[in-house]
Scaffold this motif. Structure first.
Motif, mmCIF file in Angstrom:
data_model
loop_
_atom_site.group_PDB
_atom_site.id
_atom_site.type_symbol
_atom_site.label_atom_id
_atom_site.label_comp_id
_atom_site.label_asym_id
_atom_site.label_seq_id
_atom_site.Cartn_x
_atom_site.Cartn_y
_atom_site.Cartn_z
ATOM 1 N N ARG B 78 -101.471 -28.534 -32.044
ATOM 2 C CA ARG B 78 -100.013 -28.522 -31.924
ATOM 3 C C ARG B 78 -99.472 -27.108 -31.835
ATOM 4 O O ARG B 78 -98.319 -26.892 -31.519
ATOM 5 C CB ARG B 78 -99.384 -29.175 -33.157
ATOM 6 N N TYR B 79 -100.290 -26.136 -32.218
ATOM 7 C CA TYR B 79 -99.785 -24.772 -32.344
ATOM 8 C C TYR B 79 -100.248 -23.873 -31.195
ATOM 9 O O TYR B 79 -100.136 -22.660 -31.279
ATOM 10 C CB TYR B 79 -100.187 -24.216 -33.715
ATOM 11 N N ASN B 80 -100.777 -24.507 -30.138
ATOM 12 C CA ASN B 80 -101.213 -23.747 -28.955
ATOM 13 C C ASN B 80 -102.174 -22.625 -29.318
ATOM 14 O O ASN B 80 -102.111 -21.544 -28.735
ATOM 15 C CB ASN B 80 -99.998 -23.181 -28.199
ATOM 16 N N ILE B 82 -105.444 -22.911 -29.077
ATOM 17 C CA ILE B 82 -106.650 -22.999 -28.248
ATOM 18 C C ILE B 82 -106.234 -23.236 -26.797
ATOM 19 O O ILE B 82 -105.520 -24.185 -26.499
ATOM 20 C CB ILE B 82 -107.570 -24.153 -28.710
ATOM 21 N N ALA B 83 -106.663 -22.345 -25.921
ATOM 22 C CA ALA B 83 -106.386 -22.521 -24.490
ATOM 23 C C ALA B 83 -107.696 -22.841 -23.783
ATOM 24 O O ALA B 83 -108.738 -22.272 -24.105
ATOM 25 C CB ALA B 83 -105.787 -21.239 -23.917
ATOM 26 N N MET B 95 -102.782 -17.817 -34.396
ATOM 27 C CA MET B 95 -101.813 -18.899 -34.210
ATOM 28 C C MET B 95 -102.201 -20.146 -34.995
ATOM 29 O O MET B 95 -101.448 -21.106 -35.073
ATOM 30 C CB MET B 95 -101.754 -19.309 -32.733
#
Lengths: 120, 280
Positions: B78-80, B82-83, B95
């Motif tokens: 939910r916290y972006n 991992i891309a 993050m």
């Protein structure tokens, strides 16, 4: 080769969006066929955090190999670099002007983030 | 009893009240400075620290030899943090909120969780006052786990005083949750009133009994007082806008150094608040 340009509009005459992570839209332009598609970035516009990272992921999915934008923060820079996507900072231009400047080699590739996160 | 001192607006006297109260109560007080982003109670109490512990979060580490690039870890975050880039997860551990979801959903067990230090909890005594505070490491932005680590040192058999961060966001909730009474410090200005109303909404949502402390009485206007009367909120403490108090604060001295009459008031305060909390 495809390039992605941050924009607030949906055609080549639209102004660029100075922001990368919270850009409204990307125009993904194919330099070989001179065609383009518009990719909406609305979900990242309102992200609680990590908008730059997710925008980088969205751009990577389009197959673009370069990003033309106003400013790019450190996390977005790291993500784009990891995907092998080059970053070019350009300000105050329309999408088509940016494409022409890129094509004629007038903009230099960015070697680092040019702003801190949350710069605006 | 746990008494939390919070405020919407910063600079309204949380630390003045917290350290003044702790100092007046002496050996029956534990002071927890939960403003881990910029702790300052130690400047007044000058405690001697006896113990220090590191506080860690568990963040993902990807074993690329096992990763199949399925992207489930990035999807659940939910916290972006991992891309997915070139079919590989790129982790932004700063993050990460350490929920553990990515390790849980990974179908091939490619994600392990490794500790990342976010700050320290330091404990000691300032005279007879037991003192605990947290210091968030520079560059870290995720304060609640460290605040919860400080909050663990609340003592049931003492008066635990929680010096909260300002505002109404997650760090404040982490600091005041589980308190028996919240004192909302404010000043009698439009800005003070505006942020007080936000803090009141927050405290009501948490269902904690609360009252207001008005600091710098004499400046501004009477709208804070009127608001409290309309809302049936007790004003539990008033501190005048007195240059001597400001001068003492700037020297790192206690409120009671400049205004000794607050000593008796502070000593009687926990029982007054306990009675209010019981509805007496």
């Amino acid at each position: 080769m495809k390039i992605a340009i941050t924009t607030t509009g949906d055609n080549l005459n639209a102004p660029m969006d100075a922001r990368f992570g919270r850009a409204q839209k990307f125009i993904v332009y194919d330099l070989d066929s001179n065609s383009f598609e518009v990719v909406d970035n609305q979900q990242n516009l309102n992200a609680i955090q990590g908008a730059g990272i997710q925008s980088a992921e969205a751009v990577a999915k389009t197959g673009a190999r370069a990003v033309l934008t106003g400013h790019c923060g450190p996390k977005a820079f790291r993500a784009l670099s990891a995907a092998g996507i080059k970053i070019y900072n350009i300000s105050g231009a329309t999408v088509s002007e940016a494409i022409e400047k890129f094509r004629s080699g007038q903009i230099a590739e960015a070697v680092s983030a040019d702003v801190e996160g949350h710069w605006s | 009893m746990i008494i939390a001192i919070a405020s919407g607006k910063g600079g309204t006297g949380k630390t003045t009240i917290s350290v003044g109260l702790a100092w007046a109560l002496g050996s029956s007080a534990v002071l927890l400075d939960c403003d881990v982003e910029e702790p300052n109670a130690h400047i007044f109490l000058a405690p001697e620290f006896q113990e220090s512990e590191s506080v860690n979060l568990l963040v993902p580490l990807v074993d690329e030899s096992k990763c199949t690039g399925c992207g489930l870890c990035g999807k659940i975050c939910r916290y972006n943090a991992i891309a997915m880039l070139n079919q590989k997860p790129l982790v932004f551990s700063e993050m990460c909120h350490a929920c553990g979801g990515c390790a849980l959903v990974c179908p091939v067990g490619a994600i392990s969780e490794v500790p990342r230090a976010i700050g320290v909890v330091e404990r000691g005594f300032a005279g007879a006052v037991e003192f605990v505070h947290g210091r968030l490491n520079i560059g870290q932005v995720f304060a609640p786990p460290l605040i919860r680590a400080v909050r663990k040192y609340a003592k049931a058999d003492k008066i635990t005083i929680v010096d909260s961060p300002p505002g109404t966001s997650c760090p404040v909730i982490a600091a005041i949750r589980g308190s028996d009474f919240v004192i909302l410090a404010t000043e009698p200005t439009p800005f003070g009133l505006h942020d007080l109303t936000l803090a009141v909404e927050m405290t009501r949502a948490l269902k904690i009994p609360f009252g207001v402390a008005v600091n710098r009485v004499g400046i501004g206007d009477d709208r804070v007082r009127r608001y409290c009367a309309e809302q049936n909120i007790p004003i539990v403490l008033e501190i005048p806008d007195d240059r001597r108090i400001a001068e003492a604060y700037s020297r790192g001295e206690f409120l009671t150094d400049a205004a000794p009459e607050y000593g008796a008031l502070f000593k009687a305060l926990p029982e007054r608040l306990a009675n209010m909390a019981r509805g007496c």
